[in-house]
Design an enzyme around this catalytic site. Structure first.
Site, PDB file in Angstrom:
ATOM      1  N   PRO A   1       0.794  -1.226   0.000  1.00  0.00           N
ATOM      2  CA  PRO A   1       0.000   0.000   0.000  1.00  0.00           C
ATOM      3  C   PRO A   1       0.830   1.282   0.000  1.00  0.00           C
ATOM      4  CG  PRO A   1      -0.121  -1.096   2.129  1.00  0.00           C
ATOM      5  CD  PRO A   1       0.537  -2.053   1.192  1.00  0.00           C
ATOM      6  N   ASN A   2       0.303   2.250  -0.728  1.00  0.00           N
ATOM      7  CA  ASN A   2       0.848   3.613  -0.837  1.00  0.00           C
ATOM      8  C   ASN A   2       2.095   3.717  -1.717  1.00  0.00           C
ATOM      9  OD1 ASN A   2      -1.132   4.796   0.985  1.00  0.00           O
ATOM     10  ND2 ASN A   2      -0.076   3.649   2.597  1.00  0.00           N
TER      11      ASN A   2
ATOM     12  N   ARG B   1       5.087  10.917  -2.409  1.00  0.00           N
ATOM     13  CA  ARG B   1       4.816  10.715  -1.001  1.00  0.00           C
ATOM     14  C   ARG B   1       6.114  10.831  -0.196  1.00  0.00           C
ATOM     15  NH1 ARG B   1       4.930   4.568   0.989  1.00  0.00           N
ATOM     16  NH2 ARG B   1       4.209   4.894   3.097  1.00  0.00           N
TER      17      ARG B   1
ATOM     18  N   TYR C   1      11.397   8.661   0.979  1.00  0.00           N
ATOM     19  CA  TYR C   1      11.362   7.627  -0.054  1.00  0.00           C
ATOM     20  C   TYR C   1      12.008   8.049  -1.381  1.00  0.00           C
ATOM     21  CZ  TYR C   1       8.130   5.475   3.245  1.00  0.00           C
ATOM     22  OH  TYR C   1       7.577   4.930   4.372  1.00  0.00           O
TER      23      TYR C   1
ATOM     24  N   ASN D   1       8.013  -5.728  -1.260  1.00  0.00           N
ATOM     25  CA  ASN D   1       7.999  -4.612  -0.318  1.00  0.00           C
ATOM     26  C   ASN D   1       6.552  -4.513   0.171  1.00  0.00           C
ATOM     27  OD1 ASN D   1       7.941  -2.270   1.131  1.00  0.00           O
ATOM     28  ND2 ASN D   1       9.024  -1.032  -0.383  1.00  0.00           N
TER      29      ASN D   1
ATOM     30  N   ALA E   1       3.326  -0.949   4.665  1.00  0.00           N
ATOM     31  CA  ALA E   1       2.828  -0.976   6.051  1.00  0.00           C
ATOM     32  C   ALA E   1       2.344  -2.362   6.478  1.00  0.00           C
ATOM     33  CB  ALA E   1       1.717   0.051   6.220  1.00  0.00           C
TER      34      ALA E   1
ATOM     35  N   HIS F   1       4.331  -4.697   8.942  1.00  0.00           N
ATOM     36  CA  HIS F   1       4.296  -4.587  10.408  1.00  0.00           C
ATOM     37  C   HIS F   1       2.990  -5.094  11.005  1.00  0.00           C
ATOM     38  CE1 HIS F   1       7.569  -2.041   9.175  1.00  0.00           C
ATOM     39  NE2 HIS F   1       6.752  -1.174   8.609  1.00  0.00           N
TER      40      HIS F   1
ATOM     41  N   ASP G   1       1.650 -15.741   6.406  1.00  0.00           N
ATOM     42  CA  ASP G   1       1.206 -17.127   6.197  1.00  0.00           C
ATOM     43  C   ASP G   1       1.244 -17.502   4.718  1.00  0.00           C
ATOM     44  OD1 ASP G   1       0.905 -17.643   8.871  1.00  0.00           O
ATOM     45  OD2 ASP G   1      -1.270 -17.406   8.903  1.00  0.00           O
TER      46      ASP G   1
ATOM     47  N   GLU H   1      12.810  -9.539   1.091  1.00  0.00           N
ATOM     48  CA  GLU H   1      11.998  -8.421   1.590  1.00  0.00           C
ATOM     49  C   GLU H   1      12.772  -7.117   1.369  1.00  0.00           C
ATOM     50  OE1 GLU H   1      11.100  -8.986   5.751  1.00  0.00           O
ATOM     51  OE2 GLU H   1      10.442  -6.900   6.012  1.00  0.00           O
TER      52      GLU H   1
ATOM     53  N   HIS I   1      12.793  -2.816   1.811  1.00  0.00           N
ATOM     54  CA  HIS I   1      12.257  -1.533   2.283  1.00  0.00           C
ATOM     55  C   HIS I   1      13.157  -0.433   1.746  1.00  0.00           C
ATOM     56  CE1 HIS I   1       9.446  -3.608   4.752  1.00  0.00           C
ATOM     57  NE2 HIS I   1      10.433  -4.381   5.165  1.00  0.00           N
ATOM     58  N   ILE I   2      12.517   0.562   1.158  1.00  0.00           N
ATOM     59  CA  ILE I   2      13.278   1.668   0.578  1.00  0.00           C
ATOM     60  C   ILE I   2      13.997   2.441   1.686  1.00  0.00           C
ATOM     61  CG2 ILE I   2      13.028   3.839  -0.712  1.00  0.00           C
ATOM     62  CD1 ILE I   2      10.465   2.476  -1.982  1.00  0.00           C
ATOM     63  N   SER I   3      13.267   2.708   2.751  1.00  0.00           N
ATOM     64  CA  SER I   3      13.838   3.471   3.872  1.00  0.00           C
ATOM     65  C   SER I   3      14.501   2.515   4.865  1.00  0.00           C
ATOM     66  CB  SER I   3      12.726   4.260   4.576  1.00  0.00           C
ATOM     67  OG  SER I   3      11.799   3.377   5.174  1.00  0.00           O
TER      68      SER I   3
ATOM     69  N   ARG J   1      13.644   4.465  12.100  1.00  0.00           N
ATOM     70  CA  ARG J   1      12.366   5.182  12.147  1.00  0.00           C
ATOM     71  C   ARG J   1      11.564   4.785  13.397  1.00  0.00           C
ATOM     72  NH1 ARG J   1       9.610   4.773   6.448  1.00  0.00           N
ATOM     73  NH2 ARG J   1       8.361   6.440   7.410  1.00  0.00           N
TER      74      ARG J   1
ATOM     75  N   ARG K   1       7.885   0.323  13.239  1.00  0.00           N
ATOM     76  CA  ARG K   1       8.415  -0.165  11.955  1.00  0.00           C
ATOM     77  C   ARG K   1       9.579  -1.145  12.160  1.00  0.00           C
ATOM     78  NH1 ARG K   1       5.951   3.399   8.163  1.00  0.00           N
ATOM     79  NH2 ARG K   1       5.544   5.383   9.157  1.00  0.00           N
TER      80      ARG K   1
END
Ligand code: DQA
Length: 149
Positions: free
Chosen positions: A11-12, A19, A24, A75, A78, A81, A88, A99, A101-103, A108, A112
């Site tokens: 999402p996002n 954003r 990001y 990725n 949200a 978390h 599953d 996995e 994550h850009i950040s 943070r 997170r």
């Protein structure tokens, strides 16, 4: 042997570039897709690049990947978390899972710092900006050749 790699975005991430660019960066998701396609072609991987804001859709794509893919780069944004359901679905897959994550999530907010998805991942890349995606593809290519050797 399949060389198909699902690159799944949560999402996002459709808002990437607009954003919170201080976190990001200014590259869009279309830029990331182009990078993944370029690097994927060099690595001999077929890339299926996907994004959804809906948890069930991501779960359905993971079920599809379970049947057809040689690897998954995800990725989960949200959902990382919060989602035991995505965890599953990933645990039901035998292929390598990376996995991304850009950040740097560890720098943070504390919520997170925990990832459900990491319990299913072969490795995690965080804080490398959008370059993390192509680094993850390089790793997936290596893991695919190791398992097919
Ligand atoms: C993210 C980090 C998550 O905590 C956040 O919810 C995102 C993006 C990252 O790429 O840095 O949406 O996964």
């Amino acid at each position: 042997m399949s060389r198909l790699v699902y690159v799944i975005n949560g999402p996002n991430l459709n808002l990437l570039g607009k954003r919170e660019p201080h976190i990001y960066g200014s590259e869009t998701l279309a830029d990331v897709e182009a990078d993944c396609r370029r690097v994927g072609a060099d690595l001999g991987l077929d890339i299926l690049f996907l994004q959804s804001n809906r948890e069930y859709e991501i779960i359905d794509w993971i079920h599809e990947a379970r049947e057809t893919a040689a690897g998954i780069v995800i990725n989960p944004a949200a959902f990382t978390h919060t989602s035991v359901a995505i965890l599953d679905a990933l645990l039901a897959c035998a292929c390598p899972i990376l996995e991304v994550h850009i950040s740097n999530v560890h720098k943070r907010e504390s919520f997170r710092h925990h990832s459900y998805v990491s319990l299913a991942a072969s490795g995690v890349i965080a804080g490398f900006g959008t370059q993390g995606y192509t680094l993850a593809l390089q790793r997936v290519a290596r893991l695919i050749s190791e398992t097919s050797a």
